[in-house]
Design a protein around this motif. Sequence first.
Motif, PDB file in Angstrom:
ATOM      1  N   GLN A  42       0.777  -1.053   0.062  1.00 55.59           N
ATOM      2  CA  GLN A  42       0.136   0.000   0.176  1.00 55.59           C
ATOM      3  C   GLN A  42       0.852   1.100   0.007  1.00 55.59           C
ATOM      4  O   GLN A  42       0.685   2.284  -0.779  1.00 55.59           O
ATOM      5  CB  GLN A  42      -1.105   0.016   1.192  1.00 55.59           C
ATOM      6  CG  GLN A  42      -1.995   1.046   1.150  1.00 55.59           C
ATOM      7  CD  GLN A  42      -2.956   1.118   2.537  1.00 55.59           C
ATOM      8  OE1 GLN A  42      -2.392   0.893   3.559  1.00 55.59           O
ATOM      9  NE2 GLN A  42      -4.076   1.645   2.137  1.00 55.59           N
ATOM     10  N   GLN A  43       1.968   1.478   0.756  1.00 56.08           N
ATOM     11  CA  GLN A  43       2.604   2.566   0.831  1.00 56.08           C
ATOM     12  C   GLN A  43       3.423   2.990  -0.472  1.00 56.08           C
ATOM     13  O   GLN A  43       3.675   3.821  -0.842  1.00 56.08           O
ATOM     14  CB  GLN A  43       3.770   2.336   2.008  1.00 56.08           C
ATOM     15  CG  GLN A  43       3.326   2.379   3.417  1.00 56.08           C
ATOM     16  CD  GLN A  43       3.955   1.765   4.342  1.00 56.08           C
ATOM     17  OE1 GLN A  43       5.043   1.220   4.217  1.00 56.08           O
ATOM     18  NE2 GLN A  43       3.794   1.933   5.590  1.00 56.08           N
ATOM     19  N   LEU A  44       4.000   1.688  -1.112  1.00 52.90           N
ATOM     20  CA  LEU A  44       4.564   1.546  -2.565  1.00 52.90           C
ATOM     21  C   LEU A  44       3.714   2.104  -3.402  1.00 52.90           C
ATOM     22  O   LEU A  44       3.990   2.851  -4.477  1.00 52.90           O
ATOM     23  CB  LEU A  44       5.085   0.263  -2.926  1.00 52.90           C
ATOM     24  CG  LEU A  44       5.931   0.379  -4.207  1.00 52.90           C
ATOM     25  CD1 LEU A  44       7.015   1.250  -4.110  1.00 52.90           C
ATOM     26  CD2 LEU A  44       6.325  -1.183  -4.427  1.00 52.90           C
ATOM     27  N   TRP A  45       2.566   1.757  -3.416  1.00 53.25           N
ATOM     28  CA  TRP A  45       1.351   2.397  -4.242  1.00 53.25           C
ATOM     29  C   TRP A  45       1.159   3.799  -4.154  1.00 53.25           C
ATOM     30  O   TRP A  45       1.058   4.517  -4.914  1.00 53.25           O
ATOM     31  CB  TRP A  45       0.113   1.560  -4.118  1.00 53.25           C
ATOM     32  CG  TRP A  45      -1.118   1.912  -5.169  1.00 53.25           C
ATOM     33  CD1 TRP A  45      -1.007   2.435  -6.230  1.00 53.25           C
ATOM     34  CD2 TRP A  45      -2.472   1.551  -4.887  1.00 53.25           C
ATOM     35  NE1 TRP A  45      -2.135   2.516  -6.857  1.00 53.25           N
ATOM     36  CE2 TRP A  45      -3.076   1.945  -5.918  1.00 53.25           C
ATOM     37  CE3 TRP A  45      -3.187   0.930  -4.023  1.00 53.25           C
ATOM     38  CZ2 TRP A  45      -4.632   1.891  -6.204  1.00 53.25           C
ATOM     39  CZ3 TRP A  45      -4.651   0.625  -3.966  1.00 53.25           C
ATOM     40  CH2 TRP A  45      -5.328   1.255  -5.331  1.00 53.25           C
ATOM     41  N   GLY A  46       1.312   4.113  -2.753  1.00 56.71           N
ATOM     42  CA  GLY A  46       1.025   5.705  -2.556  1.00 56.71           C
ATOM     43  C   GLY A  46       2.087   6.360  -3.092  1.00 56.71           C
ATOM     44  O   GLY A  46       2.068   7.386  -3.613  1.00 56.71           O
ATOM     45  N   LEU A  47       3.607   5.851  -2.990  1.00 56.67           N
ATOM     46  CA  LEU A  47       4.527   6.475  -3.383  1.00 56.67           C
ATOM     47  C   LEU A  47       4.592   6.755  -5.209  1.00 56.67           C
ATOM     48  O   LEU A  47       4.656   7.691  -5.689  1.00 56.67           O
ATOM     49  CB  LEU A  47       5.958   5.662  -3.476  1.00 56.67           C
ATOM     50  CG  LEU A  47       7.115   5.872  -4.136  1.00 56.67           C
ATOM     51  CD1 LEU A  47       7.487   7.487  -3.869  1.00 56.67           C
ATOM     52  CD2 LEU A  47       8.268   5.107  -3.904  1.00 56.67           C
ATOM     53  N   HIS A  48       3.960   5.470  -5.675  1.00 54.36           N
ATOM     54  CA  HIS A  48       3.571   5.764  -7.318  1.00 54.36           C
ATOM     55  C   HIS A  48       2.625   6.669  -7.680  1.00 54.36           C
ATOM     56  O   HIS A  48       2.772   7.680  -8.576  1.00 54.36           O
ATOM     57  CB  HIS A  48       3.342   4.203  -7.652  1.00 54.36           C
ATOM     58  CG  HIS A  48       2.865   4.254  -9.132  1.00 54.36           C
ATOM     59  ND1 HIS A  48       3.725   4.482 -10.027  1.00 54.36           N
ATOM     60  CD2 HIS A  48       1.604   4.046  -9.592  1.00 54.36           C
ATOM     61  CE1 HIS A  48       3.022   4.392 -11.521  1.00 54.36           C
ATOM     62  NE2 HIS A  48       1.714   4.227 -11.043  1.00 54.36           N
ATOM     63  N   LEU A  49       1.391   6.790  -6.717  1.00 49.77           N
ATOM     64  CA  LEU A  49       0.479   7.701  -6.985  1.00 49.77           C
ATOM     65  C   LEU A  49       1.173   9.176  -6.729  1.00 49.77           C
ATOM     66  O   LEU A  49       0.951  10.047  -7.663  1.00 49.77           O
ATOM     67  CB  LEU A  49      -0.668   7.519  -6.123  1.00 49.77           C
ATOM     68  CG  LEU A  49      -1.444   6.188  -6.500  1.00 49.77           C
ATOM     69  CD1 LEU A  49      -2.543   5.897  -5.269  1.00 49.77           C
ATOM     70  CD2 LEU A  49      -2.079   6.467  -7.773  1.00 49.77           C
ATOM     71  N   PHE A  50       1.706   9.357  -5.648  1.00 52.28           N
ATOM     72  CA  PHE A  50       2.553  10.450  -5.434  1.00 52.28           C
ATOM     73  C   PHE A  50       3.383  11.142  -6.523  1.00 52.28           C
ATOM     74  O   PHE A  50       3.349  12.378  -6.783  1.00 52.28           O
ATOM     75  CB  PHE A  50       3.594  10.285  -4.064  1.00 52.28           C
ATOM     76  CG  PHE A  50       4.199  11.603  -3.552  1.00 52.28           C
ATOM     77  CD1 PHE A  50       3.483  12.367  -2.489  1.00 52.28           C
ATOM     78  CD2 PHE A  50       5.656  12.086  -3.984  1.00 52.28           C
ATOM     79  CE1 PHE A  50       4.409  13.254  -2.159  1.00 52.28           C
ATOM     80  CE2 PHE A  50       6.291  13.037  -3.665  1.00 52.28           C
ATOM     81  CZ  PHE A  50       5.513  13.902  -2.594  1.00 52.28           C
ATOM     82  N   ARG A  51       4.121  10.251  -7.291  1.00 54.45           N
ATOM     83  CA  ARG A  51       5.005  10.545  -8.460  1.00 54.45           C
ATOM     84  C   ARG A  51       4.235  10.823  -9.503  1.00 54.45           C
ATOM     85  O   ARG A  51       4.419  11.879 -10.357  1.00 54.45           O
ATOM     86  CB  ARG A  51       5.933   9.371  -8.818  1.00 54.45           C
ATOM     87  CG  ARG A  51       6.763   9.296  -7.658  1.00 54.45           C
ATOM     88  CD  ARG A  51       7.808   8.078  -8.006  1.00 54.45           C
ATOM     89  NE  ARG A  51       8.528   8.336  -9.131  1.00 54.45           N
ATOM     90  CZ  ARG A  51       9.675   9.155  -9.298  1.00 54.45           C
ATOM     91  NH1 ARG A  51      10.107   9.760  -8.437  1.00 54.45           N
ATOM     92  NH2 ARG A  51      10.289   9.287 -10.707  1.00 54.45           N
ATOM     93  N   THR A  52       2.793  10.263  -9.721  1.00 50.78           N
ATOM     94  CA  THR A  52       2.211  10.289 -11.000  1.00 50.78           C
ATOM     95  C   THR A  52       0.821  10.857 -10.911  1.00 50.78           C
ATOM     96  O   THR A  52       0.788  12.241 -10.965  1.00 50.78           O
ATOM     97  CB  THR A  52       2.230   8.795 -11.674  1.00 50.78           C
ATOM     98  OG1 THR A  52       1.465   7.994 -10.753  1.00 50.78           O
ATOM     99  CG2 THR A  52       3.603   8.171 -11.935  1.00 50.78           C
ATOM    100  N   GLN A  53      -0.261   9.931 -10.637  1.00 54.15           N
ATOM    101  CA  GLN A  53      -1.481  10.653 -10.952  1.00 54.15           C
ATOM    102  C   GLN A  53      -1.988  11.812 -10.036  1.00 54.15           C
ATOM    103  O   GLN A  53      -2.853  12.634 -10.016  1.00 54.15           O
ATOM    104  CB  GLN A  53      -2.590   9.361 -10.788  1.00 54.15           C
ATOM    105  CG  GLN A  53      -2.728   8.533 -12.007  1.00 54.15           C
ATOM    106  CD  GLN A  53      -1.872   7.523 -11.860  1.00 54.15           C
ATOM    107  OE1 GLN A  53      -1.001   7.417 -10.856  1.00 54.15           O
ATOM    108  NE2 GLN A  53      -2.115   6.477 -12.527  1.00 54.15           N
ATOM    109  N   ALA A  54      -1.176  11.568  -8.631  1.00 52.87           N
ATOM    110  CA  ALA A  54      -1.529  12.629  -7.710  1.00 52.87           C
ATOM    111  C   ALA A  54      -0.935  14.078  -8.004  1.00 52.87           C
ATOM    112  O   ALA A  54      -1.236  14.854  -7.317  1.00 52.87           O
ATOM    113  CB  ALA A  54      -1.343  12.219  -6.262  1.00 52.87           C
ATOM    114  N   ARG A  55       0.215  13.990  -8.695  1.00 45.67           N
ATOM    115  CA  ARG A  55       0.867  15.232  -9.398  1.00 45.67           C
ATOM    116  C   ARG A  55       1.506  15.926  -8.132  1.00 45.67           C
ATOM    117  O   ARG A  55       1.699  17.198  -8.143  1.00 45.67           O
ATOM    118  CB  ARG A  55      -0.251  16.190  -9.901  1.00 45.67           C
ATOM    119  CG  ARG A  55      -0.661  15.630 -10.870  1.00 45.67           C
ATOM    120  CD  ARG A  55      -2.288  16.421 -11.328  1.00 45.67           C
ATOM    121  NE  ARG A  55      -1.937  17.838 -11.417  1.00 45.67           N
ATOM    122  CZ  ARG A  55      -1.219  18.437 -12.391  1.00 45.67           C
ATOM    123  NH1 ARG A  55      -0.918  17.883 -13.517  1.00 45.67           N
ATOM    124  NH2 ARG A  55      -1.186  19.980 -12.300  1.00 45.67           N
TER     125      ARG A  55
END
Length: 390
Positions: free
Chosen positions: A256-269
């Motif tokens: 879940q945390q890794l997914w959050g990192l990925h979103l932080f970098r991408t879709q969440a801008r």
Amino acid sequence: MRFARRAFPALLFLSLPGTLVGVGMAQTHIESPPAPPQQSLAECRQRIATSTPRIDTDCLRRVYALPINEWPAPTVDAGASWQELAPLPDMPPAPADNPQTPDKIALGKQLFEDPRLSRSGQIACASCHDRQLGWGDGRSVSFGHDRQAGKRNAMNVSMAALSTPLFWDGRAATLEAQALHPIQDSAEMAFAPRELEKRLNRETDYPAAFARVFGERKVTMPRVAQALASYQRSLVPRFNRFDRFLEGRRDVLTDQQLWGLHLFRTQARCMNCHSGPALTDNRFHNLGLHFRGRPKEDLGRYRVTGDPADSGKFRTPTLRGVGKTGPYMHSGGFMELRGVVNMYNVGMPRPARKPDQQDDPLFPQTDPLLKPLDLHKTELEAITEFLQTL
């Protein structure tokens, strides 16, 4: 006695895939069915590239097992100032005229925790910047001399060495300059510099301590500022779980945390404003929280520069230690980290001009970097969990 000979049927030997199978005396080699092919790295990149309620964790881990420069590129807009994510430095930078020494850091710590630096003798720097509260004070806005309520939330000072300029409005260019502002502010420690120098020079402990550090017993405000700045530079957090992940320990973050990192970098801008080792661009942005024309009005950077283009802008805070530094935003108006994430998801407030504000040159314009994200609840949860690792 003779035993009757029994006729046994042909033996059937069941086997694991790919082994020999015997039927009677005959043996035949059976090929196992082909395993499904592993998805290519390119396919994995594609699978995690879109916003979805669930993520392919196997693909996610394959992609983020790569060196950082091969991770998915961050989603950043033209004009954004960003750096790639990186671990914190072993030693923060210090100016040539104020090098770090153990004695100076110890003196700065003593001054930082000493209420004698305030007119009342009751308020220390540590009153608003408590280590156990993420170097804030846990309040929406701080209070100072005579219990006066301030207008802004106490910032996390542990990353001050990697932040410039200082304060929410950027009114101090260096840590040495920053250190003297709260002491002199009538709503904070409310002490005139000359009066503070007289007080500390009369004490039995400080002249000797200043002699060890500066070679002279005399306590002066520039030396007070240098010692306080040195102590604050020593507060930069040491290696934590996120830094270990960046250094190559890819197993320390949960799925879940890794997914959050990925979103932080991408879709969440998020990396439009929060990047590099300090997770800040050290720039100023308007998030729609200026309250123009209302009792809580705060025009931020404009009060320093006088430039209408800076109206309602505030410095991007570091996200290091963000899980412990609530309440959030310059106004302290968000009590929970998840609430902040939710507001970014909808693009933050966009106050409209009232009829009497149509020609107001100071009415702030919400930063164009802010856009509705329309992320799923599970994605917002993942981002919040990632932020807790910082």
